[in-house]
Design a protein around this motif. Structure first.
Motif, short mmCIF file in Angstrom:
data_model
loop_
_atom_site.label_atom_id
_atom_site.label_comp_id
_atom_site.label_asym_id
_atom_site.label_seq_id
_atom_site.Cartn_x
_atom_site.Cartn_y
_atom_site.Cartn_z
N ASP A 11 -0.14 4.73 0.68
CA ASP A 11 -1.47 5.69 1.35
C ASP A 11 -1.98 5.47 1.66
OD1 ASP A 11 -2.91 5.82 -0.49
OD2 ASP A 11 -2.52 8.00 -1.18
N GLU A 12 -2.70 6.00 3.14
CA GLU A 12 -4.37 4.84 3.78
C GLU A 12 -5.60 4.80 3.16
OE1 GLU A 12 -5.03 8.14 6.82
OE2 GLU A 12 -3.72 7.07 8.11
N GLU A 13 -5.22 5.49 2.04
CA GLU A 13 -6.29 5.36 1.38
C GLU A 13 -6.55 3.89 0.54
OE1 GLU A 13 -10.15 5.88 -0.47
OE2 GLU A 13 -9.67 7.05 0.54
N HIS A 14 -4.79 4.11 -0.19
CA HIS A 14 -4.89 2.51 -0.54
C HIS A 14 -5.29 1.71 0.34
CE1 HIS A 14 -1.81 0.35 -3.32
NE2 HIS A 14 -3.11 0.15 -3.81
N TRP A 15 -4.60 1.56 1.52
CA TRP A 15 -4.73 0.72 2.32
C TRP A 15 -6.03 -0.03 2.68
CZ3 TRP A 15 -3.89 -4.07 4.83
CH2 TRP A 15 -5.00 -4.08 5.99
N ALA A 16 -6.72 1.58 2.25
CA ALA A 16 -8.27 0.70 2.67
C ALA A 16 -9.09 0.27 1.59
CB ALA A 16 -8.98 2.84 2.83
N ARG A 17 -8.19 0.54 0.46
CA ARG A 17 -9.02 0.11 -0.53
C ARG A 17 -9.03 -1.60 -1.12
NH1 ARG A 17 -7.48 4.43 -3.03
NH2 ARG A 17 -5.89 3.18 -4.67
N ARG A 69 -14.70 -0.51 7.57
CA ARG A 69 -14.55 0.31 7.54
C ARG A 69 -13.60 1.47 8.17
NH1 ARG A 69 -20.07 -0.42 7.72
NH2 ARG A 69 -20.24 -0.96 10.64
N ARG A 70 -13.44 0.96 9.24
CA ARG A 70 -12.09 1.07 9.70
C ARG A 70 -11.33 1.19 9.43
NH1 ARG A 70 -14.55 5.22 13.56
NH2 ARG A 70 -16.77 4.13 13.97
N TRP A 118 1.13 -1.33 -0.33
CA TRP A 118 -0.19 0.11 0.05
C TRP A 118 0.85 1.05 0.40
CZ3 TRP A 118 0.34 2.31 4.25
CH2 TRP A 118 1.17 1.88 5.91
N ASP A 127 -3.81 3.38 11.29
CA ASP A 127 -3.11 4.63 12.15
C ASP A 127 -2.79 4.18 14.16
OD1 ASP A 127 -3.06 6.54 10.29
OD2 ASP A 127 -6.00 7.29 11.07
N ARG A 167 -8.54 2.66 8.18
CA ARG A 167 -7.92 4.08 8.39
C ARG A 167 -7.36 3.12 9.68
NH1 ARG A 167 -10.97 7.02 4.40
NH2 ARG A 167 -10.52 6.08 2.58
#
Length: 159
Positions: free
Chosen positions: A77-83, A120-121, A75, A127, A123
């Motif tokens: 960044d955080e957005e990539h990790w979320a996907r 859903r969580r 991943w 963190d 990110r």
């Protein structure tokens, strides 16, 4: 075998639940109310069925150089990790399953939650501890997430 120490800096397992993502400690949060914190005995049972079955590299990282794994992702960044988390847990969400999140920081208690809450969580989870493992309960998969962005998906070796 991967072993996470019972004592770290004079404090025992799960002694710092405040290190968990805020929603996990918020009794008014709909997602937080679905999170279960495992006690030491429950943690040991889960570890015996998951992490302890893998060879260790340095510290509490699994030695994937000495065993096979399904695949590895990265991943950015955080957005990539979320996907990525949504993709990795899609079948678990569809089946309404729970997953465990096992932190690289032993001071944080292992938690379980519905897979849809983890997605859903995602990110917030990243963190709180960018080194952790996710394990769909009742399954044979372990997902390792390291702070450098590496995510490894492996089948848990039989005992």
């Amino acid at each position: 075998m991967v072993e996470v120490e019972c004592m770290t800096g004079g404090r025992s397992y799960g002694s710092r639940p405040e290190y968990l993502p805020d929603f996990m400690n918020d009794p008014h949060d709909d997602d937080g109310r679905q999170v279960v914190k495992l006690d030491l005995a429950e943690n040991r049972v889960l570890a015996a069925a998951t992490l302890s079955r893998f060879p260790a590299a340095a510290g509490d990282v699994i030695d994937f150089e000495s065993i096979s794994f399904e695949y590895r992702l990265w991943w950015d960044d955080e957005e990539h990790w979320a996907r990525m988390a949504a993709d990795l847990l899609l079948s678990n969400v569809q089946r309404g399953e729970r997953i465990a999140v096992i932190w690289g920081n032993y001071l944080m208690p292992v938690v379980t939650m519905p897979a849809d809450v983890a997605v859903r969580r995602a990110r917030d989870i990243l963190d709180a501890g960018p080194h952790f493992w996710m394990h769909p309960l009742g399954g044979s998969v372990l997902i390792e997430c390291l702070m450098d962005g590496q995510v490894t998906v492996a089948t848990i070796p039989s005992s």
